[in-house]
Design a protein around this motif. Structure first.
Motif, mmCIF file in Angstrom:
data_model
loop_
_atom_site.group_PDB
_atom_site.id
_atom_site.type_symbol
_atom_site.label_atom_id
_atom_site.label_comp_id
_atom_site.label_asym_id
_atom_site.label_seq_id
_atom_site.Cartn_x
_atom_site.Cartn_y
_atom_site.Cartn_z
ATOM 1 N N TYR A 15 0.837 -1.208 0.000
ATOM 2 C CA TYR A 15 0.000 0.000 0.000
ATOM 3 C C TYR A 15 0.871 1.257 0.000
ATOM 4 N N PHE A 16 1.982 1.208 0.742
ATOM 5 C CA PHE A 16 2.925 2.324 0.777
ATOM 6 C C PHE A 16 3.505 2.572 -0.624
ATOM 7 N N VAL A 17 3.893 1.508 -1.301
ATOM 8 C CA VAL A 17 4.439 1.618 -2.655
ATOM 9 C C VAL A 17 3.422 2.268 -3.603
ATOM 10 N N LEU A 18 2.163 1.898 -3.465
ATOM 11 C CA LEU A 18 1.124 2.360 -4.388
ATOM 12 C C LEU A 18 0.605 3.758 -4.056
ATOM 13 N N LYS A 19 0.729 4.199 -2.802
ATOM 14 C CA LYS A 19 0.085 5.447 -2.375
ATOM 15 C C LYS A 19 1.044 6.550 -1.921
ATOM 16 N N SER A 20 2.233 6.187 -1.484
ATOM 17 C CA SER A 20 3.135 7.170 -0.885
ATOM 18 C C SER A 20 3.772 8.093 -1.932
ATOM 19 N N PRO A 21 3.811 9.417 -1.676
ATOM 20 C CA PRO A 21 4.523 10.336 -2.574
ATOM 21 C C PRO A 21 6.020 10.015 -2.684
ATOM 22 N N ILE A 22 6.588 9.472 -1.613
ATOM 23 C CA ILE A 22 8.005 9.095 -1.651
ATOM 24 C C ILE A 22 8.224 8.014 -2.715
ATOM 25 N N ALA A 23 7.372 6.994 -2.670
ATOM 26 C CA ALA A 23 7.479 5.909 -3.637
ATOM 27 C C ALA A 23 7.191 6.406 -5.048
ATOM 28 N N SER A 24 6.218 7.291 -5.166
ATOM 29 C CA SER A 24 5.848 7.839 -6.479
ATOM 30 C C SER A 24 6.989 8.656 -7.080
ATOM 31 N N ASP A 25 7.642 9.480 -6.249
ATOM 32 C CA ASP A 25 8.755 10.303 -6.733
ATOM 33 C C ASP A 25 9.944 9.437 -7.155
ATOM 34 N N LEU A 26 10.237 8.407 -6.360
ATOM 35 C CA LEU A 26 11.352 7.514 -6.712
ATOM 36 C C LEU A 26 11.046 6.746 -7.993
ATOM 37 N N LEU A 27 9.798 6.371 -8.165
ATOM 38 C CA LEU A 27 9.400 5.655 -9.374
ATOM 39 C C LEU A 27 9.592 6.523 -10.614
ATOM 40 N N GLU A 28 9.160 7.754 -10.541
ATOM 41 C CA GLU A 28 9.296 8.669 -11.679
ATOM 42 C C GLU A 28 10.766 8.901 -12.009
ATOM 43 N N TRP A 29 11.572 9.087 -10.980
ATOM 44 C CA TRP A 29 13.008 9.302 -11.167
ATOM 45 C C TRP A 29 13.687 8.076 -11.779
ATOM 46 N N SER A 30 13.132 6.883 -11.524
ATOM 47 C CA SER A 30 13.753 5.622 -11.949
ATOM 48 C C SER A 30 13.454 5.261 -13.398
ATOM 49 N N LYS A 31 12.591 5.996 -14.052
ATOM 50 C CA LYS A 31 12.140 5.595 -15.384
ATOM 51 C C LYS A 31 13.255 5.555 -16.424
ATOM 52 N N ASP A 32 14.290 6.369 -16.269
ATOM 53 C CA ASP A 32 15.380 6.347 -17.244
ATOM 54 C C ASP A 32 16.673 5.806 -16.639
ATOM 55 N N THR A 33 16.520 4.890 -15.678
ATOM 56 C CA THR A 33 17.685 4.220 -15.096
ATOM 57 C C THR A 33 17.818 2.821 -15.690
ATOM 58 N N PHE A 34 18.944 2.174 -15.405
ATOM 59 C CA PHE A 34 19.187 0.815 -15.888
ATOM 60 C C PHE A 34 18.752 -0.176 -14.824
ATOM 61 N N SER A 35 17.928 -1.129 -15.190
ATOM 62 C CA SER A 35 17.439 -2.183 -14.299
ATOM 63 C C SER A 35 16.906 -1.611 -12.983
ATOM 64 N N PRO A 36 15.890 -0.756 -13.055
ATOM 65 C CA PRO A 36 15.400 -0.075 -11.848
ATOM 66 C C PRO A 36 14.841 -1.005 -10.774
ATOM 67 N N ASP A 37 14.411 -2.211 -11.158
ATOM 68 C CA ASP A 37 13.880 -3.117 -10.131
ATOM 69 C C ASP A 37 14.967 -3.604 -9.181
ATOM 70 N N GLU A 38 16.253 -3.371 -9.535
ATOM 71 C CA GLU A 38 17.337 -3.776 -8.651
ATOM 72 C C GLU A 38 17.750 -2.667 -7.690
ATOM 73 N N HIS A 39 17.079 -1.513 -7.763
ATOM 74 C CA HIS A 39 17.315 -0.491 -6.735
ATOM 75 C C HIS A 39 16.016 0.017 -6.103
ATOM 76 N N TYR A 40 14.899 -0.132 -6.801
ATOM 77 C CA TYR A 40 13.642 0.484 -6.340
ATOM 78 C C TYR A 40 13.140 -0.126 -5.024
ATOM 79 N N TRP A 41 12.983 -1.454 -4.981
ATOM 80 C CA TRP A 41 12.418 -2.097 -3.788
ATOM 81 C C TRP A 41 13.336 -1.954 -2.583
ATOM 82 N N VAL A 42 14.616 -2.199 -2.791
ATOM 83 C CA VAL A 42 15.544 -2.171 -1.664
ATOM 84 C C VAL A 42 15.743 -0.748 -1.149
ATOM 85 N N THR A 43 15.700 0.246 -2.036
ATOM 86 C CA THR A 43 15.809 1.639 -1.589
ATOM 87 C C THR A 43 14.603 2.032 -0.745
#
Length: 428
Positions: free
Chosen positions: A283-311
Motif C-alpha cells: 500500500y505504501f508503494v502504491l500510495k506514498s509520494p516518496i514511492a511515487s517520486d522515486l518511481l518517476e526518477w527511476s524511469k530512465d535508469t538501468f534495471s530499476p527493479d534492482e534499486h527500487y524495492w531495496v531503496t
C-alpha cells in the motif's frame, strides 16, 4: 451309476474351479495395487543421478512419471477444468491449518516456456493463496491463450489487468510487478506477504516452510529485499540516463547524459529484484509520494527493479522497513559466474548473462542452500534437473501434509512395489 458318478465328477470340478476363481478375486481385492501409470511409456524416466534425492529407493525399484504431457493437456481446449486440474496434479486442499491461516500472494511474470510455467504454478499452488500472472505483451497468441485457459480454472488466480511489453533491464519489468501489486491490493483474499517470481524459477521451500520462514522472529513484520548501499561500479545505472528500446534492450542516452540526484535526498541501494513484502508495504508503494517520486526518477535508469524495492525498504516511514538489512533474506539460490569458487563450485549446466542455467549436478548445491527459490531452469536444455527437483519438492510437500493425500497429487508412481511412492516415502 456311471452317469451319476460322472455328474458328481463334473460338479466337483466346477466347484473346485469356482473356489479357485473366488480365491483369486478375493486375494486381488485384498492386496494393495500399484496405481496404473496415467501416461504413455514415452515419459522421460528419472536420471539415475536423481535417485539420491528420491526417498525409499531400493535396487530394482523404478519410478514412473505421471506428468509428461503438461503442455498438451493445457492446449487441449476440449478438456474440462476439473479434469485438467486432476491430470496436472494440482493440490486442491490446504495442507495444514497453519498455512490456511497465513495466505500468500504471488506475482509471476512470464513470457515463454509454457510447460515450465505450469510446473512452477502447480508447485506453489494452494487454494488459500492468490496468484497474479503477468504475461508479456509480446508473447505469442497461442501462449497467451493457453495461460488464460489454465488461469481461468482457479478462483484465486488471475491475469494482470495491464500487460507490459517487457524489456530486459528496463523500466517495463518494474512496471509489470506494480501492475500486479495494484490488482492484489484490491484482492478480497487476506494475503499477508507477496512474493515475485519469473517463469524460470522453482521453489525449494514448501508452502509450509515459506509460511514459517516469513513468520519467524526475524521476518514476521519485515520486508525481505536483500541489498546494500549502491557500490561505485553500479552507480552508472542511476547517474546516467538510459532509454528503453521497447522489447529489445536498454541503451545509454546520447553519449552519457547525466541524471539529477535521487528525489528527497534518498540514499540509493542496490540489490535483488526479488522480494517478500508485507501488504502494508505494498500500500505504501502504491500510495506514498516518496514511492511515487522515486518511481518517476527511476524511469530512465538501468534495471530499476534492482534499486527500487531495496531503496524504499530503507525508508524509515515505510511499513516493515529493514534499515541496513544487508543481504539478509535467503530468497534466491543463484549461481553467478563471478562468484564461482567462492559462493559455489561452478555451474554444471551453462551460463546465460552470467547466471547459471542449472544442470542435474547442481541439485545438491541448490537443496543444501535452503533458499526459498532457485533460479534459473530451462526445461528443454536440462530437463532432468527440473524433473528431479520437482519430484523431490512434491515428495516434501506431501510428507508435511496434515490432511489425507488425494490420489491425483503424486507426480510419480513406483513400479514393482506394493505401496505407492508417498506411503513408502513417509517411512524412508
Amino acid at each position: 451309476m456311471c452317469q451319476l458318478d460322472g455328474t458328481k465328477c463334473s460338479f466337483l470340478v466346477c466347484l473346485g474351479m469356482s473356489i479357485v476363481i473366488c480365491s483369486v478375486i478375493y486375494l486381488r481385492t485384498r492386496m494393495p495395487m500399484e496405481p496404473k501409470p496415467q501416461e504413455p511409456p514415452s515419459c522421460r524416466p528419472f536420471s539415475s543421478a536423481c535417485k539420491a534425492f528420491l526417498p525409499g529407493i531400493r535396487r530394482g525399484l523404478k519410478w514412473h512419471r505421471r506428468d509428461c504431457q503438461v503442455e498438451s493437456l493445457v492446449l487441449d481446449s476440449g478438456l474440462q477444468c476439473s479434469a485438467l486440474i486432476r491430470d496436472l496434479h494440482f493440490i486442491t486442499t490446504p495442507l495444514s491449518r497453519e498455512e490456511e491461516d497465513y495466505p500468500l500472494a504471488y506475482i509471476l511474470t512470464i513470457h515463454k516456456e509454457l510447460g515450465l510455467f505450469v510446473r512452477l504454478l502447480r508447485a506453489i499452488y494452494t487454494p488459500q493463496n492468490v496468484y497474479c500472472i503477468h504475461v508479456d505483451a509480446k508473447a505469442p497468441l497461442e501462449y497467451k491463450q493457453a495461460v488464460k485457459r489454465i488461469v481461468s480454472c482457479f478462483k484465486n488466480t488471475f491475469l494482470s489487468s495491464r500487460s507490459e511489453t517487457v524489456t530486459y533491464a528496463g523500466f517495463s519489468r518494474l512496471q509489470a510487478d506494480l501492475n500486479c501489486m495494484a490488482d492484489l491490493a484490491e484482492s478480497k483474499i487476506g494475503w499477508r506477504k507477496v512474493v515475485n517470481l519469473c517463469g524460470q524459477d522453482f521453489p525449494i521451500m514448501t508452502n509450509l516452510e515459506l509460511v514459517r520462514y516469513m513468520q519467524s522472529k526475524e521476518w514476521r513484520d519485515r520486508n525481505m529485499t536483500p541489498g546494500v548501499k549502491q557500490p561505485m561500479h553500479m552507480r552508472y545505472r542511476t547517474q546516467l540516463q538510459h532509454s528503453e528500446i521497447t522489447g529489445s534492450h536498454v541503451a545509454l542516452k546520447g553519449h552519457g547524459l547525466k541524471k539529477g540526484p535521487p528525489p528527497r535526498k534518498l540514499q540509493v541501494y542496490f540489490g535483488t529484484a526479488y522480494y517478500a513484502l508485507t501488504r502494508a508495504f505494498v500500500y505504501f508503494v502504491l500510495k506514498s509520494p516518496i514511492a511515487s517520486d522515486l518511481l518517476e526518477w527511476s524511469k530512465d535508469t538501468f534495471s530499476p527493479d534492482e534499486h527500487y524495492w531495496v531503496t524504499l525498504n530503507h525508508v524509515k516511514e515505510a511499513p516493515g522497513s529493514h534499515i541496513d538489512g544487508g543481504w539478509a533474506g535467503d530468497i534466491r539460490a543463484i549461481k553467478w559466474r563471478d562468484q564461482e569458487g567462492r559462493a559455489h563450485n561452478g555451474c554444471k549446466g551453462r551460463y546465460v548473462r552470467d547466471i547459471c542455467i542449472y544442470g542435474l549436478e547442481d541439485l545438491p548445491w541448490i537443496i543444501n542452500k535452503k533458499s526459498m527459490f532457485a533460479n534459473k531452469f530451462e526445461s528443454n536444455t536440462f530437463p532432468e534437473a527440473l524433473d528431479c527437483l520437482e519430484q523431490w519438492h512434491r515428495n516434501k510437500v506431501l510428507s508435511q501434509a496434515t490432511v489425507p493425500i488425494d490420489l491425483s497429487w503424486p507426480l510419480a508412481t513406483r513400479i514393482n512395489s506394493s505401496r505407492n511412492y508417498f506411503n513408502s516415502s513417509a517411512g524412508a
